[in-house]
Design an enzyme around this catalytic site. Structure first.
Site, PDB file in Angstrom:
ATOM      1  N   SER A 124     -64.676  16.015  88.156  1.00  0.00           N
ATOM      2  CA  SER A 124     -63.901  15.817  89.498  1.00  0.00           C
ATOM      3  C   SER A 124     -64.560  16.939  90.598  1.00  0.00           C
ATOM      4  O   SER A 124     -64.480  16.897  91.724  1.00  0.00           O
ATOM      5  CB  SER A 124     -62.594  16.349  89.443  1.00  0.00           C
ATOM      6  OG  SER A 124     -61.573  15.600  88.983  1.00  0.00           O
ATOM      7  N   PHE A 149     -55.196   5.171  80.362  1.00  0.00           N
ATOM      8  CA  PHE A 149     -55.672   5.770  79.350  1.00  0.00           C
ATOM      9  C   PHE A 149     -54.253   6.565  78.657  1.00  0.00           C
ATOM     10  O   PHE A 149     -54.288   7.687  78.944  1.00  0.00           O
ATOM     11  CB  PHE A 149     -56.913   6.594  79.216  1.00  0.00           C
ATOM     12  CG  PHE A 149     -57.831   6.083  80.220  1.00  0.00           C
ATOM     13  CD1 PHE A 149     -58.770   4.898  79.471  1.00  0.00           C
ATOM     14  CD2 PHE A 149     -58.146   6.473  81.600  1.00  0.00           C
ATOM     15  CE1 PHE A 149     -59.831   4.528  80.266  1.00  0.00           C
ATOM     16  CE2 PHE A 149     -59.407   5.869  82.263  1.00  0.00           C
ATOM     17  CZ  PHE A 149     -59.979   4.945  81.523  1.00  0.00           C
ATOM     18  N   TYR A 185     -51.839  17.408  91.680  1.00  0.00           N
ATOM     19  CA  TYR A 185     -52.943  16.755  91.559  1.00  0.00           C
ATOM     20  C   TYR A 185     -53.034  15.360  91.093  1.00  0.00           C
ATOM     21  O   TYR A 185     -52.253  14.759  90.142  1.00  0.00           O
ATOM     22  CB  TYR A 185     -53.927  17.567  90.444  1.00  0.00           C
ATOM     23  CG  TYR A 185     -55.394  16.793  90.334  1.00  0.00           C
ATOM     24  CD1 TYR A 185     -56.586  17.680  91.107  1.00  0.00           C
ATOM     25  CD2 TYR A 185     -55.933  15.920  89.514  1.00  0.00           C
ATOM     26  CE1 TYR A 185     -57.858  17.312  91.078  1.00  0.00           C
ATOM     27  CE2 TYR A 185     -57.067  15.524  89.413  1.00  0.00           C
ATOM     28  CZ  TYR A 185     -58.064  16.126  90.508  1.00  0.00           C
ATOM     29  OH  TYR A 185     -59.589  15.649  90.279  1.00  0.00           O
ATOM     30  N   SER A 186     -53.825  14.256  91.663  1.00  0.00           N
ATOM     31  CA  SER A 186     -53.865  12.937  91.616  1.00  0.00           C
ATOM     32  C   SER A 186     -55.117  12.331  91.809  1.00  0.00           C
ATOM     33  O   SER A 186     -55.636  12.559  93.021  1.00  0.00           O
ATOM     34  CB  SER A 186     -52.930  12.172  92.319  1.00  0.00           C
ATOM     35  OG  SER A 186     -52.869  10.821  92.254  1.00  0.00           O
ATOM     36  N   ASN A 187     -55.940  11.690  90.898  1.00  0.00           N
ATOM     37  CA  ASN A 187     -57.155  11.142  91.238  1.00  0.00           C
ATOM     38  C   ASN A 187     -57.062   9.883  92.111  1.00  0.00           C
ATOM     39  O   ASN A 187     -57.998   9.625  92.746  1.00  0.00           O
ATOM     40  CB  ASN A 187     -57.825  10.438  89.846  1.00  0.00           C
ATOM     41  CG  ASN A 187     -58.102  11.631  88.780  1.00  0.00           C
ATOM     42  OD1 ASN A 187     -58.837  12.434  89.350  1.00  0.00           O
ATOM     43  ND2 ASN A 187     -57.596  11.907  87.718  1.00  0.00           N
ATOM     44  N   GLY A 235     -64.661  19.678  86.276  1.00  0.00           N
ATOM     45  CA  GLY A 235     -64.472  18.374  86.178  1.00  0.00           C
ATOM     46  C   GLY A 235     -64.434  17.970  84.625  1.00  0.00           C
ATOM     47  O   GLY A 235     -65.233  18.695  83.997  1.00  0.00           O
TER      48      GLY A 235
END
Length: 444
Positions: A116, A173, A211-213, A353
């Site tokens: 990240s 995942f 938080y969100s990718n 990250g």
């Protein structure tokens, strides 16, 4: 794509908790430190023991840093490497092994999947575009990407994780078997974005940090829509190349890291560690696919925080933060791809990250003058609520690098330094986390 649970962001939480180590490491030894040695790669003797190079002017506590990085592997991490800087003074060191099969030593100059920390590069790219008037940070997402429009969500909300958009990687995942099954799959950004947008909302737009990718997949798509170029090319053109970051790159569909590197281990179901250093990283794209080195990351953050990459207005916007935890607003904040943590010795800026097997944390004084970047090669090992001696040793090392040994030894009323909040979750679902096996270092 962040360090697993509370492990490497327990900065300075130096507990004396006992646990079975991940690697039964030999006692760490170090090269003579604190002497007037030129900054450069640490020596390697093939033993996997800690090696380091002292800072010429003696401002960095080289002896303590040598001992500190050795403590990370003594308490269980397979391998660790780091670079610390104070002005022109530099310390580089490594401890443990990069490859359990061969016993190859960890080295401080290794390339590493930095997860990240990619987000800071992408945010800086968008802020440079904002400074040119090509992106309006407070414009609706739908202005640039109507097919992904979410009412109330702006570009800035993507960058500081206040959009309320769900995360895609926890859907992809759900177990370690998914990581194995999908390790060579190519995921187009549109697929990742739509998975995340299809997940339940975490809150109203702007309501708070979650938080969100998916936010940074959408940010990468905004870069592409505005510039007409691939996001990877644009980050390279606007950030990586101008700063001379020669070992920093997006791998694209290439499954192998280009330069010397460590294996990337996950605790597996058979009680061993499985290597995931060879993998297609398209699932992470602009949210976490970048490869870099400790030296390049320190150079990047030094330029960013020192005002050499962004204009003052854009850097100030980047450093405008929301609390990581509303219950502890004084503990840390998240801006536009940049976070701060309150540690012994002050407030430090940077990012962290994690991908599957590689973890990185990069923290810096507000002006970029004092720096540390650390990489490790096992992730998803820390079971929530269980003792984490690796995290404690890691925290002590980070505080030593940033504030000195005295700060790392400081303790509160409970005998521990206060734990910092966890800004971001590790990729994947909670079922990926497994206790680390106890292994024996290969013979020399």
């Amino acid at each position: 794509m962040h360090l697993s649970r509370r492990d490497l962001l327990l900065a300075g939480a130096g507990t004396a908790l006992a646990a079975t180590p991940l690697l039964a490491a030999a006692p760490a030894t170090a090269a003579p430190a604190g002497a007037a040695t030129p900054a450069g790669p640490a020596a390697a003797d093939g033993s996997g023991a800690a090696t380091g190079s002292g800072a010429a002017a003696g401002r960095l506590p080289a002896d303590a840093l040598d001992a500190g990085i050795g403590a990370i592997t003594d308490t269980g991490m397979v391998g660790a490497f780091a670079e610390a800087r104070d002005g022109r003074d530099r310390w580089r060191g490594a401890s443990g092994v990069a490859d359990l099969d061969t016993g190859r030593s960890m080295r401080p100059g290794f390339q590493h999947r930095v997860g990240s920390i990619t987000k800071t590069f992408v945010a800086a790219t968008l802020l440079r575009l904002a400074g040119e008037g090509r992106v309006a940070l407070d414009a609706p997402l739908g202005h640039y990407l109507p097919q992904y429009a979410v009412p109330g969500v702006t570009v800035a909300m993507l960058l500081n994780h206040t959009s309320g958009i769900g995360d895609y990687d926890t859907v992809l995942f759900t177990s370690g078997y998914d990581v194995e099954r999908l390790r060579f799959t190519t995921f187009p950004p549109d697929q990742l974005a739509r998975i995340g947008l299809g997940e339940p909302r975490t809150g109203a737009p702007g309501a708070g940090f979650a938080y969100s990718n998916t936010n940074y997949i959408l940010a990468g798509l905004v870069v592409e829509r505005v510039t007409g170029r691939s996001a990877a090319d644009e980050v390279h053109r606007r950030v990586i190349r101008p700063l001379g970051l020669r070992q920093t790159y997006f791998p694209g569909r290439r499954t192998r890291i280009a330069g010397p590197h460590s294996k990337a281990y996950l605790p597996w179901y058979d009680g061993q560690l499985r290597d995931f250093s060879v993998a297609n990283m398209s699932w992470a794209w602009t949210a976490g696919a970048l490869v870099s080195t400790a030296e390049d990351l320190n150079r990047f953050f030094r330029a960013l925080l020192g005002g050499r990459l962004l204009r003052p207005a854009e850097l100030a916007r980047m450093r405008t933060t929301v609390p990581l935890d509303p219950a502890q607003p004084e503990a840390g904040g998240y801006g536009l791809g940049l976070l701060w943590l309150a540690l012994p010795g002050g407030r430090f800026w940077g990012h962290d990250g994690v991908v599957f097997g590689h973890a990185t944390i990069s923290l810096h004084a507000p002006d970029g003058s004092r720096q540390v970047t650390l990489g490790t090669n096992v992730t998803h090992y820390q079971v929530p609520g269980q003792p984490d001696p690796i995290g404690a040793a890691t925290g002590a090392f980070l505080v030593t690098a940033l504030s000195g040994p005295a700060a790392a030894r400081s303790r509160g009323a409970t005998g521990e330094l206060p734990a910092t909040p966890t800004p971001t979750p590790a990729p994947g679902g909670p079922a990926l986390v497994r206790p680390a096996p106890a292994l024996v270092r290969p013979p020399r």
